[in-house]
Design a protein around this motif. Structure first.
Motif, short mmCIF file in Angstrom:
data_model
loop_
_atom_site.label_atom_id
_atom_site.label_comp_id
_atom_site.label_asym_id
_atom_site.label_seq_id
_atom_site.Cartn_x
_atom_site.Cartn_y
_atom_site.Cartn_z
N TYR A 239 -99.74 14.48 8.70
CA TYR A 239 -100.50 13.31 8.24
C TYR A 239 -101.63 13.09 9.23
O TYR A 239 -101.41 12.99 10.44
N TYR B 160 -103.96 13.00 -2.44
CA TYR B 160 -104.00 14.36 -2.98
C TYR B 160 -105.07 14.42 -4.08
O TYR B 160 -105.33 13.44 -4.78
N VAL C 33 -95.75 15.34 -7.23
CA VAL C 33 -95.33 14.89 -5.90
C VAL C 33 -93.82 14.66 -5.97
O VAL C 33 -93.35 13.83 -6.77
N ASN C 34 -93.07 15.41 -5.20
CA ASN C 34 -91.60 15.34 -5.22
C ASN C 34 -91.05 15.53 -6.63
O ASN C 34 -90.08 14.88 -7.04
N VAL D 254 -100.03 9.94 -0.51
CA VAL D 254 -98.83 10.66 -0.09
C VAL D 254 -98.47 10.22 1.33
O VAL D 254 -99.32 9.75 2.09
N ASP E 206 -93.33 13.88 1.68
CA ASP E 206 -93.70 14.20 0.30
C ASP E 206 -94.03 15.67 0.16
O ASP E 206 -94.67 16.29 1.02
N VAL F 224 -95.97 18.27 -2.27
CA VAL F 224 -97.04 18.28 -3.27
C VAL F 224 -97.17 19.70 -3.82
O VAL F 224 -97.29 20.67 -3.06
#
Length: 233
Positions: free
Chosen positions: A66, A75, A154-155, A201, A205, A207
């Motif tokens: 991050y 994203y 995402v997830n 995000v 997470d 992606v």
């Protein structure tokens, strides 16, 4: 001895070859639904471009820290075009002659910083051009036009979905416009814009971007050194 930077190179699908990255160009606002969700109007006259550093490219299955200086990392799933031949002032009819292949990509964006730049009429660099901000999957060789769909999850939850035909400017038009300002060279990547559905995000997470006919791209967002402080600031 002077320090020599590491050459970023992406895998070429189905081969043992690597694609050395020279430059990374990105198209802004290339899907009408995304323009509307960002409240930036309904039409564009001409495509515009920004760049990311070549070493911002990270491959499939990478862990992406991050980034600092943001509390709103977004994203943006995109089709990426890999350039394999030199060209300047390229006619639309000849544009596919420069294409080496295609890949799935993500344009990671510090959205809060991008908004600040826009409000101050500053370049988008602070919002777009940071470390690890250009994940890209393996490149599938071939210069034939692509159709099909792009999906980002995402997830495992679908967040973006579009048909590639909904791009405002298609791949030949993008290449032609870009080549009027820059001499395109082998090793260049062009991120072709994102559809609606962009969003934040957080560390942990996962992606994933899937584009019809291309290898998929998956990255995991992990904690950055200063993320915990900045997220709650």
């Amino acid at each position: 001895m002077l320090w020599q930077p590491t050459q970023v190179a992406l895998p070429v699908s189905g081969t043992a070859d690597r694609f050395p990255v020279r430059r990374v160009y990105c198209v802004g606002r290339n899907y009408l639904d995304h323009i509307r969700e960002m409240q930036e109007g309904d039409e564009r006259d001409d495509p515009f471009f920004f760049q990311k550093p070549a070493d911002a490219v990270v491959p499939d299955n990478a862990e992406v820290p991050y980034p600092p200086q943001t509390g709103d990392l977004h994203y943006e799933g995109e089709l990426v075009v890999a350039i394999g031949a030199e060209g300047a002032g390229v006619d639309v009819r000849d544009a596919y002659g420069l294409v080496f292949g295609h890949a799935a990509g993500i344009d990671l964006t510090r959205r809060d910083r991008q908004r600040e730049c826009r409000e101050r009429a500053h370049p988008w660099e602070a919002g777009k051009s940071f470390d690890h901000s250009a994940p890209c999957g393996p490149i599938l060789p071939g210069s034939d036009p692509l159709d099909g769909e792009l999906t980002l999850t995402v997830n495992g939850e679908r967040r973006q979905h579009t048909g590639l035909e909904l791009m405002i400017w298609n791949v030949p038009e993008i290449i032609s416009h870009l080549s009027r300002s820059y001499r395109l060279m082998p090793g260049d990547l062009i991120y072709t814009g994102t559809p609606a559905g962009v969003g934040p995000v957080l560390p942990g997470d996962r992606v994933r971007v899937e584009i019809t006919g291309l290898p998929s791209l998956t990255v995991t967002i992990v904690e950055g050194e200063t993320h915990a402080t900045q997220r709650t600031a």
